[in-house]
Design a protein around this motif. Sequence first.
Motif, PDB file in Angstrom:
ATOM      1  N   SER A 120       0.793  -1.236   0.000  1.00 55.03           N
ATOM      2  CA  SER A 120       0.000   0.000   0.000  1.00 55.03           C
ATOM      3  C   SER A 120       0.821   1.280   0.000  1.00 55.03           C
ATOM      4  O   SER A 120       0.450   2.262  -0.627  1.00 55.03           O
ATOM      5  CB  SER A 120      -0.938   0.014   1.218  1.00 55.03           C
ATOM      6  N   ASP A 121       1.932   1.283   0.733  1.00 52.27           N
ATOM      7  CA  ASP A 121       2.706   2.508   0.990  1.00 52.27           C
ATOM      8  C   ASP A 121       1.941   3.484   1.874  1.00 52.27           C
ATOM      9  O   ASP A 121       2.239   4.683   1.897  1.00 52.27           O
ATOM     10  CB  ASP A 121       3.123   3.196  -0.317  1.00 52.27           C
ATOM     11  N   PHE A 122       0.937   2.986   2.594  1.00 58.09           N
ATOM     12  CA  PHE A 122       0.207   3.841   3.529  1.00 58.09           C
ATOM     13  C   PHE A 122       1.175   4.520   4.496  1.00 58.09           C
ATOM     14  O   PHE A 122       2.180   3.956   4.908  1.00 58.09           O
ATOM     15  CB  PHE A 122      -0.809   3.025   4.326  1.00 58.09           C
ATOM     16  N   ASP A 123       0.864   5.745   4.837  1.00 61.33           N
ATOM     17  CA  ASP A 123       1.652   6.616   5.705  1.00 61.33           C
ATOM     18  C   ASP A 123       2.983   7.028   5.087  1.00 61.33           C
ATOM     19  O   ASP A 123       3.766   7.733   5.731  1.00 61.33           O
ATOM     20  CB  ASP A 123       1.865   6.005   7.101  1.00 61.33           C
ATOM     21  N   GLY A 124       3.199   6.634   3.842  1.00 60.39           N
ATOM     22  CA  GLY A 124       4.344   7.146   3.092  1.00 60.39           C
ATOM     23  C   GLY A 124       3.891   7.928   1.878  1.00 60.39           C
ATOM     24  O   GLY A 124       4.717   8.399   1.098  1.00 60.39           O
TER      25      GLY A 124
END
Length: 389
Positions: A337-341
Amino acid sequence: MNAMKQKLLCCASMLWTLQLLGQDDRSQRLHEDALVIDAHNDVLYQSVRRGKDIGKRIGTGHTDLPRIREGGIDVQVFAVWCDEKYGKGTAFAYANKQIDGLMDVINRYPEAIALATDGKSIRQTVAQGKIAAVIGVEGGHMIEGRMDYLDSLFARGARYLTLTWNNSVDWATSATDETRNPSKLKHKGLTDFGRQVIHRMNELGMMVDLSHVGRQTFFDAMEVTTKPVLVSHSNAYALMAHPRNLHDDQITAVAENGGVICLNFYSGFLDPMHYTKINRLYEKHAPGDTVKRSTDAKYRLLPPAAKEQLRPPLSLLLDHIDYMVKLAGIDHVGIGSDFDGITSTPKGLDDCSDFPKITAGLLQRGYSETDIRKILGGNVLRVMEAQED
């Protein structure tokens, strides 16, 4: 006749509604039963290092343990990351501080999460109803050119190393530098030491992550590795021409290697109009601004309503998945996902609690339950276990 038509329309509407409800039930059951792995999340840097307790709902960012649980994510890969400002004497220490932060979360919430370092511990942890935490190190600069630092990070639980971040290292060049700063490079691709790093990772059982690397580094690594590779958070260049995305020949090379490509949720890697839209919206909201700003800087200055307009439909992420599956095959596609990036995500994917929407979308597109299980986590687990051979 009119009454008959109305009755038929009513019956058709009820049937359609029942089909939707049945699809929702099927999607929910499949998502809950499948092993779901998110191959890349930056919450350690974004929240944990800033003192936020992700064991509780924090109300900011994309990630905390309650939302991971709501999203049905069984295995969360926590990225250890720092930018190019950290170098020799600082990057390795900073990486360890982030691992310390993750271990603190695990020690405080042992009933909810546990460190996993191989396929067996992943399966055991998930069977216990806990989140399996896997560590991935995003950026070769964190080993500071030292093989013993690589060994040390592996000993602490790191199970992949992204050879470069956007910045190149002495022994490997990044996609950003190979495409945008080629004149500044002393070399392109892997050096002899870089090849030694790949050999050592293969020996340790550490996945070689080829997200962020330049094409030359990518193909150099492919020549050296004896194990299947991971591409932890990248998309298809043919659908969005960004240096961080993979060209067709790279996609097929990963398939031939037996590796897996995990799709990134970032709008800027999904939507070919993303950066054009930012410029247009910035001109609308800041007319007459003569300061030379990067597109990212313009995005940060946009009002929230304008940022919301930039979010593409979830269908674009599914398009990238479709493209990867058709080119690489169903056994070589996953989720990272690359969530929070990342700053912008598709509509509907507001945080990690929204993972079930991907399963629903794949079912709607006609994927079989077996194939969906592979995309959700089976393929990544296979590649991880292949490192142990």
